[in-house]
Design an enzyme around this catalytic site. Sequence first.
Site, mmCIF file in Angstrom:
data_model
loop_
_atom_site.group_PDB
_atom_site.id
_atom_site.type_symbol
_atom_site.label_atom_id
_atom_site.label_comp_id
_atom_site.label_asym_id
_atom_site.label_seq_id
_atom_site.Cartn_x
_atom_site.Cartn_y
_atom_site.Cartn_z
ATOM 1 N N PRO A 2 0.544 -1.269 0.001
ATOM 2 C CG PRO A 2 -0.678 -1.660 1.729
ATOM 3 C CD PRO A 2 0.629 -1.975 1.342
ATOM 4 C CD GLU A 3 4.574 2.139 -3.034
ATOM 5 O OE1 GLU A 3 4.975 3.073 -3.538
ATOM 6 O OE2 GLU A 3 5.204 1.166 -3.282
#
Length: 276
Positions: A2-3
Amino acid sequence: MPELPEVETTRRSVAAALEGSRISQVGVARDRMLRRQPNPADFVRRMRNQEVVGVGRHGKFLMANLDNDITWVTHLGMSGRISLVPSDAPLVAHSNVVVTLDSGIDFRFVDPRTFGFVAAYTPDELEESSISQLGRDALTDLPRSRQLHGLLAGRSAPIKALLLDQRILAGLGNIYADETLHRAKIAPHRPGGAVASTEATALRRAIKETLDHALRYGGTSLDDLAYLLPDGRTGDYVDRLRAYGREGERCRRCGGTIIREVIRQRSSFWCPQCQQ
DNA sequence: AACGATCCCTGTTGGC
DNA sequence: TGCCAACAGGGATCGT
């Protein structure tokens, strides 16, 4: 992992269910998830019976405002995802934090590797936390190229490391830093201070295009501990990555070979032929 | 202050 | 086939 695009996709997916709903129950199955809470016992007490006023994001931090002036922070870490399901749905493994809403919906934080965390901060605690140290958001508050150039000026660390430093710019992680540098045709080991102003212009454009593009596809779900959208769908940007994870494959721009190189203890994927 | 290394954690993978 | 070490990485922390 997750960015920014994955967190923003998550935010958009959960906002409608959270906003205007009241929290009826909070369960924490793993205390480690509260390690950023100054006093862990505060978390449930501050969350219960509060209404969610709004759901925002800064970099990779998901932040919900409660009507008691508490900020409920969720960071997905590297293996975290949010599952939005009816409260009577069966619990999957690693459902470490479960927030039950009065609407009959659960906000479940599933995180096998527990690099993520949650917290409920007072305004003072928020100010004292690392969140107040975050740089400008790479999606909604991207600095102009002149300012970006200034942020890199005089720095000797590799540009890749600087892009990962959330105090400089908030939101890029290992995947999108590589994607951004590939689009900007900049080699990842170059000292930040050696990035010319024309390159800073290209870098700014690359950041914007990469994030916009990834968002359109709902982010990137890698094959191992797949990041999933809160409704269980996958993010399809993985098929469109230009550098990350493509060691030994052809560069889609110049036909060169993508290599993998460890920079600052992190894998970097890049094309030596067209990234200078 | 800036920079670099190390640690946390566990599901998956690759080598033997 | 089965086992186990290596690997993945965001952010905090520590040493230089």
